[in-house]
Scaffold this motif. Structure first.
Motif: not given
Length: 468
Positions: A300, A312-317, A320, A407-408
């Motif tokens: 990153d 984070d959850e946007s990359d690896y759900s 969550q 979260r990010r």
């Protein structure tokens, strides 16, 4: 003559008083310096005791492997709270961490070796192969097992164990072993034997034998020079023999209402699949989440002084579910992660390679900790607390960790290009420091790098640091 003597005596008295005052001032100054040094030393010691989690506790220990834990916690006299434990699982070749479920979410990171993990996903068993650098999540209440099938290679896993309001709080976390015997006891053994024998449709004598054969512990050898245990025998059986034996077991978990069949896991299906893998391999749930490898992820951030990877959850759900983030940082010798703040999460770190220092600052602007760390050390940083990591000059410094938010996490860097000092630069910020805008601009522009900063020797060589 008398007047001269009187004057001389007066001068001597004044001189003596002056000397005494100076000596007293110097003594008082030294005393205050000593008190400040002692206070700083005591503060540093307390900081290391609090922010470095160096007390490892054995959770499981057998000939086949171990699980050790560093506990998070809180102090009654403090607002600081650490809601996560960090676990270290070590397994010998050809070993099994027997089926169980936890009252806490689990995030696994394979530090060394390879593993096979099986767990219940939407009432079916999913198996995944984990390799070095892989991340995988197991929700609380989901039955799972871990295997190290690789010959001549130990398995080392670092995991986060979340402490939530739903955790039972009896211990750091609670395991419920599905398989077991004398040690550990299976949860099945807790039922009245008459009830359980009826549920399983077996005699009480056979039930007693079934529940007392395992005594090797939660992590067992599957084969090799050690004695063959019940799990090895089950795995080695022919499919039709396994099914014949399991028909007496599966009914205990299969007679469920339609609502119950939609639950997270079914004991009957779990046991049936595990003990008869070949016969029902087609039932593996391929819709379950796959693994995510941190080392295969593009950094990153990267410059000449190191790199960082965040998940984070946007990359690896699946993150969550646990509510955790994951990160990996590598600093070149002498470089540092610029002083920064986590505005949305508590951060935990495990040193994977090399040595370095962790500095953490209290809200009142005093140094909370300035500690040397090495491979295996665990540290944590409360939300909002400023901190930085600095690599030793003798080699790279690599650390992996978890955050308490999926979260990010928009880290706020306090120093460097594109930092808060740059964003806030203006008359208000200059006035806060009591300096001119021109001088503030020179100071904020002196550092040309961002996020990961070079050592002073790399940027300045033998030149002295600029004075403003």
């Amino acid at each position: 003559m008398g007047n001269r003597r009187t004057l001389l005596l007066l001068v001597l008295v004044l001189f003596s008083t002056l000397v005494a005052s100076v000596c007293g001032y110097e003594y008082e100054g030294r005393r205050r310096e000593r008190e400040e040094e002692e206070e700083e030393s005591e503060q540093k010691t307390q900081g290391e005791k609090w922010f470095l989690l160096r007390q490892l506790h054995d959770v499981v220990k057998t000939d086949a492997g171990s699980m050790r834990l560093v506990k998070g916690g809180y102090r009654r006299d403090s607002f600081l709270h650490s809601p996560m434990h960090i676990g270290f699982i070590s397994m010998e070749p050809n070993s099994l961490f027997i089926p169980q479920y936890l009252d806490s979410d689990l995030v696994l990171f394979v530090h060394h070796g390879e593993a096979r993990v099986g767990h219940i996903y939407k009432d079916e068993l999913a198996e995944r192969h984990l390799k070095h650098g892989d991340v995988y999540t197991i929700p609380a209440g989901s039955a799972f097992y871990l295997e190290n099938r690789v010959q001549n290679q130990r398995l080392h896993i670092i995991c986060s164990i979340g402490i939530t309001s739903e955790s039972m709080g009896w211990r750091a976390f609670q395991s419920f072993f599905i398989g077991g015997g004398i040690y550990p006891a299976s949860i099945l053994a807790g039922f009245d034997h008459a009830t359980l024998s009826t549920a399983l449709n077996v005699s009480t004598a056979e039930l007693s034998s079934f529940l007392t054969r395992q005594s090797s512990g939660p992590i067992v050898h599957l084969s090799g020079s050690h004695h063959t245990n019940i799990w090895t025998k089950f795995v080695a059986q022919e499919p039709h023999k396994k099914l014949a034996h399991l028909k007496r077991i599966v009914n205990f978990g299969e007679e469920a209402s339609p609502k119950e069949e939609e639950s997270t896991w079914s004991l009957g299906k779990f046991v049936c699949f595990y003990l008869n893998r070949k016969g029902v391999a087609k039932r593996v749930n391929h819709k379950a989440p796959s693994t995510y490898n941190l080392y295969n992820r593009k950094p990153d951030f990267k410059n000449n002084y190191g790199w960082s990877r965040k998940l984070d959850e946007s990359d690896y759900s699946p993150l969550q579910v646990s509510g955790n983030g994951v990160y990996l940082v590598n600093l070149s010798p002498g470089s540092m992660m610029a002083p920064h703040v986590n505005p949305t999460a508590i951060e935990y770190g495990v040193v994977l390679k090399g040595t370095g220092r962790i500095q953490i600052v209290y809200p009142n602007g005093t140094l909370a900790m300035n500690a040397s760390v090495q491979e295996g050390d665990v540290f944590w940083v409360p939300r909002y607390f400023p901190f930085c990591q600095i690599a030793s000059t003798n080699g790279p410094f690599e650390f992996f960790g978890f955050t308490t938010s999926a979260r990010r996490n928009h880290q706020q860097f306090l120093v460097g290009k594109n930092s808060l000092m740059q964003s806030l630069r203006g008359p208000e910020f200059a006035a806060a420091f009591g300096i001119s805008e021109k001088r503030l601009k020179k100071i904020t522009n002196a550092q040309h790098e961002q996020v990961i900063l070079p050592s002073s020797s790399a940027t300045l060589g033998d030149k002295p640091i600029h004075e403003f």
